[in-house]
Scaffold this motif. Sequence first.
Motif, mmCIF file in Angstrom:
data_model
loop_
_atom_site.group_PDB
_atom_site.id
_atom_site.type_symbol
_atom_site.label_atom_id
_atom_site.label_comp_id
_atom_site.label_asym_id
_atom_site.label_seq_id
_atom_site.Cartn_x
_atom_site.Cartn_y
_atom_site.Cartn_z
ATOM 1 N N GLU A 1 -5.602 -8.099 -13.861
ATOM 2 C CA GLU A 1 -4.498 -8.807 -14.506
ATOM 3 C C GLU A 1 -3.656 -9.588 -13.506
ATOM 4 N N GLY A 2 -3.868 -9.337 -12.218
ATOM 5 C CA GLY A 2 -3.151 -10.119 -11.213
ATOM 6 C C GLY A 2 -2.275 -9.337 -10.261
ATOM 7 N N ALA A 3 -2.305 -7.993 -10.333
ATOM 8 C CA ALA A 3 -1.512 -7.199 -9.398
ATOM 9 C C ALA A 3 -2.008 -7.434 -7.975
ATOM 10 N N GLU A 4 -1.078 -7.545 -7.030
ATOM 11 C CA GLU A 4 -1.442 -7.764 -5.641
ATOM 12 C C GLU A 4 -1.880 -6.471 -4.963
ATOM 13 N N ASP A 5 -1.409 -5.347 -5.492
ATOM 14 C CA ASP A 5 -1.673 -4.079 -4.818
ATOM 15 C C ASP A 5 -1.512 -2.941 -5.818
ATOM 16 N N PHE A 6 -2.179 -1.823 -5.556
ATOM 17 C CA PHE A 6 -2.029 -0.616 -6.360
ATOM 18 C C PHE A 6 -1.824 0.527 -5.387
ATOM 19 N N LEU A 7 -0.628 1.108 -5.383
ATOM 20 C CA LEU A 7 -0.288 2.171 -4.450
ATOM 21 C C LEU A 7 -0.252 3.509 -5.155
ATOM 22 N N LEU A 8 -0.807 4.522 -4.497
ATOM 23 C CA LEU A 8 -0.741 5.878 -5.027
ATOM 24 C C LEU A 8 0.488 6.576 -4.467
ATOM 25 N N LYS A 9 1.235 7.224 -5.349
ATOM 26 C CA LYS A 9 2.431 7.950 -4.934
ATOM 27 C C LYS A 9 2.027 9.261 -4.263
ATOM 28 N N PRO A 10 2.833 9.773 -3.351
ATOM 29 C CA PRO A 10 4.093 9.181 -2.901
ATOM 30 C C PRO A 10 3.862 7.977 -1.994
ATOM 31 N N VAL A 11 4.626 6.922 -2.245
ATOM 32 C CA VAL A 11 4.531 5.717 -1.428
ATOM 33 C C VAL A 11 5.041 6.030 -0.029
ATOM 34 N N LYS A 12 4.339 5.546 0.970
ATOM 35 C CA LYS A 12 4.690 5.835 2.367
ATOM 36 C C LYS A 12 5.363 4.630 3.010
ATOM 37 N N LEU A 13 6.070 4.892 4.089
ATOM 38 C CA LEU A 13 6.747 3.824 4.818
ATOM 39 C C LEU A 13 5.729 2.805 5.334
ATOM 40 N N SER A 14 4.560 3.275 5.725
ATOM 41 C CA SER A 14 3.521 2.366 6.217
ATOM 42 C C SER A 14 3.063 1.407 5.115
ATOM 43 N N ASP A 15 3.052 1.884 3.855
ATOM 44 C CA ASP A 15 2.692 1.009 2.726
ATOM 45 C C ASP A 15 3.708 -0.120 2.592
ATOM 46 N N VAL A 16 4.979 0.254 2.651
ATOM 47 C CA VAL A 16 6.055 -0.730 2.487
ATOM 48 C C VAL A 16 6.037 -1.746 3.619
ATOM 49 N N LYS A 17 5.847 -1.276 4.851
ATOM 50 C CA LYS A 17 5.820 -2.187 5.998
ATOM 51 C C LYS A 17 4.643 -3.146 5.900
ATOM 52 N N ARG A 18 3.497 -2.642 5.442
ATOM 53 C CA ARG A 18 2.314 -3.497 5.294
ATOM 54 C C ARG A 18 2.559 -4.568 4.240
ATOM 55 N N LEU A 19 3.173 -4.168 3.125
ATOM 56 C CA LEU A 19 3.485 -5.124 2.063
ATOM 57 C C LEU A 19 4.454 -6.191 2.557
ATOM 58 N N LYS A 20 5.480 -5.735 3.281
ATOM 59 C CA LYS A 20 6.473 -6.689 3.780
ATOM 60 C C LYS A 20 5.830 -7.695 4.727
ATOM 61 N N ASP A 21 4.997 -7.200 5.632
ATOM 62 C CA ASP A 21 4.325 -8.102 6.574
ATOM 63 C C ASP A 21 3.456 -9.109 5.832
ATOM 64 N N PHE A 22 2.771 -8.641 4.805
ATOM 65 C CA PHE A 22 1.886 -9.511 4.030
ATOM 66 C C PHE A 22 2.675 -10.604 3.311
ATOM 67 N N ILE A 23 3.766 -10.218 2.667
ATOM 68 C CA ILE A 23 4.571 -11.180 1.925
ATOM 69 C C ILE A 23 5.229 -12.181 2.867
ATOM 70 N N MET A 24 5.736 -11.704 3.995
ATOM 71 C CA MET A 24 6.402 -12.594 4.932
ATOM 72 C C MET A 24 5.435 -13.607 5.539
ATOM 73 N N ARG A 25 4.193 -13.209 5.698
ATOM 74 C CA ARG A 25 3.189 -14.156 6.180
ATOM 75 C C ARG A 25 2.891 -15.200 5.118
#
Length: 207
Positions: A128-152
């Motif tokens: 449907e177009g989701a950029e990512d599917f994360l399994l909980k509990p979400v980790k800090l490394s997940d968030v940092k990876r997402l941020k780096d990806f979006i900022m690029r």
Amino acid sequence: MAVVGEVFRHNLTEESPSGAPELHVLAVDDSLVDRKVIERLLKISSCKVTVVESGTRALQYLGLDGENGSLGFDSVKVNLIMTDYSMPGMTGYELLKKIKESSVFREIPVVIMSSENILTRIDRCLEEGAEDFLLKPVKLSDVKRLKDFIMRGKVNEGEKRSHKRRRSIDCSQSVSTTCSAMSHPCDPSSILSPLSPSTLSSKKSRL
């Protein structure tokens, strides 16, 4: 579409009071505890965070509820939406569809979060177009990876489609595996058991 993309990229370059580029994330979850966790992780990663408790509230924030029309990027500058999948009233999947149907907000990356590793659910969200599917509990490394990806701001659609074809292999490795358009695909051979027929065959050939 070009205009929307241009405004979207402009939003990514906005700066926080400290002078660093700031990412604004809309986090959607019906669980108070999960909202606090994701908000804390995002703030640690120097993101601006808006949290709401339901898909309906998210649509209201974006101005997509009813016939009121969208507030647009000039009023609501959101660079990423993270939503829980299982919520009463409106699921994360339904929220994803609403966002992707919007002519204004469909460019915003949407990340689905879930505590359940259900392959059909993952497949449906990615299709449907989701950029990512994360399994909980979400980790800090997940968030940092997402941020780096979006900022690029780089999305290789070819790799994204290729990943979707391999996601069943990726997701069957472990409950903690992240199924993402940005993650590295696993080697299919790695799922073979040490005592599988293929392994035994290769051992016999060496004898």
